[in-house]
Design a protein around this motif. Structure first.
Motif, PDB file in Angstrom:
ATOM      1  N   GLY A  55      41.123  39.133  67.159  1.00 48.80           N
ATOM      2  CA  GLY A  55      42.461  39.414  66.857  1.00 48.80           C
ATOM      3  C   GLY A  55      43.400  39.474  68.274  1.00 48.80           C
ATOM      4  N   TRP A 194      27.800  42.621  68.887  1.00 52.36           N
ATOM      5  CA  TRP A 194      28.576  43.758  68.392  1.00 52.36           C
ATOM      6  C   TRP A 194      28.485  44.714  67.485  1.00 52.36           C
ATOM      7  CZ3 TRP A 194      33.937  42.273  71.083  1.00 52.36           C
ATOM      8  CH2 TRP A 194      34.135  41.725  72.105  1.00 52.36           C
ATOM      9  N   LEU A 208      44.972  46.670  74.761  1.00 47.72           N
ATOM     10  CA  LEU A 208      43.382  46.844  74.606  1.00 47.72           C
ATOM     11  C   LEU A 208      42.087  46.913  76.163  1.00 47.72           C
ATOM     12  CD1 LEU A 208      44.133  45.014  72.404  1.00 47.72           C
ATOM     13  CD2 LEU A 208      41.971  43.224  72.837  1.00 47.72           C
ATOM     14  N   TYR A 210      39.422  47.246  77.602  1.00 51.73           N
ATOM     15  CA  TYR A 210      37.859  46.867  77.616  1.00 51.73           C
ATOM     16  C   TYR A 210      36.794  48.099  78.276  1.00 51.73           C
ATOM     17  CZ  TYR A 210      38.746  42.096  75.571  1.00 51.73           C
ATOM     18  OH  TYR A 210      38.993  40.917  74.929  1.00 51.73           O
ATOM     19  N   LEU A 219      34.598  47.521  72.834  1.00 46.06           N
ATOM     20  CA  LEU A 219      36.100  47.488  73.425  1.00 46.06           C
ATOM     21  C   LEU A 219      37.216  48.284  71.887  1.00 46.06           C
ATOM     22  CD1 LEU A 219      38.318  45.232  73.470  1.00 46.06           C
ATOM     23  CD2 LEU A 219      37.166  43.914  72.050  1.00 46.06           C
ATOM     24  N   SER A 221      40.087  48.372  70.104  1.00 42.99           N
ATOM     25  CA  SER A 221      41.582  47.570  69.905  1.00 42.99           C
ATOM     26  C   SER A 221      42.612  47.957  68.583  1.00 42.99           C
ATOM     27  CB  SER A 221      41.116  45.956  69.324  1.00 42.99           C
ATOM     28  OG  SER A 221      42.590  44.711  68.882  1.00 42.99           O
ATOM     29  N   ARG A 223      44.829  47.661  64.841  1.00 44.79           N
ATOM     30  CA  ARG A 223      45.205  46.713  63.699  1.00 44.79           C
ATOM     31  C   ARG A 223      46.566  47.102  63.298  1.00 44.79           C
ATOM     32  NH1 ARG A 223      42.471  43.073  65.500  1.00 44.79           N
ATOM     33  NH2 ARG A 223      40.778  42.720  64.611  1.00 44.79           N
ATOM     34  N   TYR A 231      34.428  48.057  68.585  1.00 35.53           N
ATOM     35  CA  TYR A 231      33.893  47.405  68.862  1.00 35.53           C
ATOM     36  C   TYR A 231      32.436  48.008  70.487  1.00 35.53           C
ATOM     37  CZ  TYR A 231      35.903  43.168  67.175  1.00 35.53           C
ATOM     38  OH  TYR A 231      37.281  42.867  66.291  1.00 35.53           O
ATOM     39  N   PRO A 302      32.515  36.871  71.919  1.00 35.72           N
ATOM     40  CA  PRO A 302      33.659  37.353  71.346  1.00 35.72           C
ATOM     41  C   PRO A 302      34.488  37.970  72.477  1.00 35.72           C
ATOM     42  CG  PRO A 302      32.777  38.795  70.657  1.00 35.72           C
ATOM     43  CD  PRO A 302      31.040  37.467  70.741  1.00 35.72           C
ATOM     44  N   THR A 303      33.677  37.955  73.647  1.00 36.91           N
ATOM     45  CA  THR A 303      34.816  39.087  74.722  1.00 36.91           C
ATOM     46  C   THR A 303      35.435  38.323  75.592  1.00 36.91           C
ATOM     47  OG1 THR A 303      32.625  39.480  75.093  1.00 36.91           O
ATOM     48  CG2 THR A 303      33.767  40.983  76.588  1.00 36.91           C
ATOM     49  N   ALA A 305      38.463  37.036  73.709  1.00 35.05           N
ATOM     50  CA  ALA A 305      39.117  36.835  73.114  1.00 35.05           C
ATOM     51  C   ALA A 305      39.644  35.018  72.315  1.00 35.05           C
ATOM     52  CB  ALA A 305      40.663  37.468  73.057  1.00 35.05           C
TER      53      ALA A 305
HETATM   54  C1  DHB Z   1      39.021  41.569  69.073  1.00 34.54           C
HETATM   55  C2  DHB Z   1      38.623  41.154  68.898  1.00 34.54           C
HETATM   56  C3  DHB Z   1      37.461  40.594  70.415  1.00 34.54           C
HETATM   57  O1  DHB Z   1      36.935  39.737  70.184  1.00 34.54           O
HETATM   58  C4  DHB Z   1      38.653  41.037  71.395  1.00 34.54           C
HETATM   59  O2  DHB Z   1      38.478  40.536  72.663  1.00 34.54           O
HETATM   60  C5  DHB Z   1      40.171  41.359  71.220  1.00 34.54           C
HETATM   61  C6  DHB Z   1      40.581  41.646  70.112  1.00 34.54           C
HETATM   62  C7  DHB Z   1      40.320  42.648  67.207  1.00 34.54           C
HETATM   63  O3  DHB Z   1      39.577  42.039  66.834  1.00 34.54           O
HETATM   64  O4  DHB Z   1      41.333  42.642  67.564  1.00 34.54           O
END
Ligand code: DHB
Length: 403
Positions: A55, A194, A208, A210, A219, A221, A223, A231, A302-303, A305
């Motif tokens: 994202g 995740w 965001l 964390y 996490l 986040s 849209r 997550y 993914p942590t 981003a």
């Molecule tokens: C998103 C995914 C991630 O791995 C991240 O670190 C921050 C945001 C997301 O999907 O929005």
């Protein structure tokens, strides 16, 4: 198969296997330099557009979408985030990117980046074939590699190229074409995954979040104003069917709960997926006339981003060297690609694995491990150097930075 007859033969300077953001952005950049490409992908356009991915875009990557003429939708529909919240021990801590390092990031989903790039290819007359199968990449140790594939209607096609780029993602077939005794694979598995959800709910926080908790990572986040992406850390073998909405919300609420009374806004869960991840790099990133880019060559947890941003950086460097190689500088120009790409790759590998270990609880961890981790988190948010380190890494490094 390699010599069986085909229905059509096309010739282009660069054939690109993989039509995700890396492959399409490379095609776009090469197209601007007058270099023709054909992109193929096994997935349908709809499949790519509807698979939720990352994202966060670095400001440089967002700017590149606009300045290279893909389109400016990111500026209109994306959200600039000037900071992020790190929660632990029930307390929120804001990392102010703008104040610390003068940069920001954009919340703009990968699916939107993909749609923008696919639309730009259509608009600019680029050739992209989705939904192909039986892809074969041939003759990569010669100066005339070929790609063969079967179109959705069953017809067989051949692309003759000077270079083939493997931008075919974390399950890359191209990466296996580097001979086994000449490639090195570096990697690390994690004992957690995740659990990702899309929920129909209002936004819970402006940026965001964390969150570290003794129950594991979460996490938060976003849209849109009405759809949220969240997550939480789970077992890699977790089954989505074992999780009803109530249990998911209870788990997420427990992981973000704190003395400030923070609570997530709940709503119907639209989608659930378990996302496994690992750290991985394959070297070399080039073999003969084939070059790897993005997740095909390296994946990160993914942590931090980083994954999408890293892929877009790879193809920025790759477009530059391919333009020079094809413009008369010759194959030697390609020698620059790997060192220029890899410096950022290993920085991102370090940051992604550091953020992952900072925020997740390892199964079987001891009370010492937990307290040490809280000490580290305190060092990160409680010192300017710690906050600046996180901000610097998370927002990406300025292009070409070595310092
Ligand atoms: C998103 C995914 C991630 O791995 C991240 O670190 C921050 C945001 C997301 O999907 O929005």
């Amino acid at each position: 198969m390699a010599d069986a007859t085909v229905d059509t033969v096309a010739s282009v300077p660069v054939a690109i296997v993989g039509g995700g953001p890396a492959g399409l952005m490379l095609a776009h950049r090469l197209g601007r330099a007058g270099i023709g490409t054909i992109v193929i992908d096994t997935r349908s356009r709809r499949e790519i557009e509807t698979t939720q991915r990352a994202g966060i875009l670095e400001a440089d990557a967002a700017r590149d979408l606009v300045e290279t003429g893909v389109c400016d939708r990111v500026l209109r529909e994306g959200h600039e985030h000037e900071g992020v919240e790190i929660r632990f021990a029930g307390r929120p801590h804001r990392i102010d990117f703008k104040e610390l390092v003068g940069r920001s990031v954009w919340l703009y989903p990968q699916t939107d980046v993909f749609t923008d790039l696919a639309d730009a290819r259509d608009r600019d007359g680029g050739t992209v074939h989705f939904g192909v199968k039986d892809t074969e990449v041939l003759d990569i140790t010669t100066g005339a590699p070929r790609v063969r594939y079967t179109a959705p209607d069953g017809s067989r096609h051949e692309i003759r190229a000077r270079y083939v780029v493997g931008a075919d993602g974390s399950r890359s077939m191209c990466r296996h074409l580097v001979p086994e005794d000449r490639r090195v694979r570096y990697g690390k598995e994690y004992p957690f995954a995740w659990f990702g959800i899309m929920a129909e709910a209002p936004t819970s926080a402006p940026e965001l979040v964390y969150a570290h908790s003794e129950h594991g990572f979460a996490l938060i986040s976003q849209r849109t104003e009405t759809v949220q992406r969240m997550y939480f850390q789970c077992d890699p073998d977790e089954s989505v069917d074992a999780w009803q909405d109530d249990r998911i919300w209870e788990t997420l609420q427990a992981r973000v709960a704190g003395e400030d009374g923070f609570r997530l806004q709940e709503g119907p869960i639209l989608e659930k997926t378990v996302l496994r991840f690992r750290s991985f790099v394959q070297e070399p990133m080039r073999w003969g006339s084939m070059v790897l880019a993005g997740d095909a060559a390296h994946t990160v947890p993914p942590t931090g981003a980083r994954g999408l941003n890293l892929a877009l950086h790879d193809v920025k460097v790759l477009a530059d060297v391919l333009v020079r190689a094809l413009g008369g500088a010759g194959e030697g120009a390609l020698d620059e690609y790997q060192p220029r790409a890899l410096q950022r790759v290993w920085r991102a590998q370090n940051f992604s694995s550091w953020m992952t270990q900072l925020l997740h609880t390892a199964p079987g961890g001891t009370p010492f491990d937990l307290r040490r981790q809280l000490g580290e988190l305190d060092n990160v948010v409680g010192t300017r150097a710690g906050r600046a380190y996180l901000a610097e890494q998370y927002t990406g490094w300025p292009a070409g930075s070595r310092a």
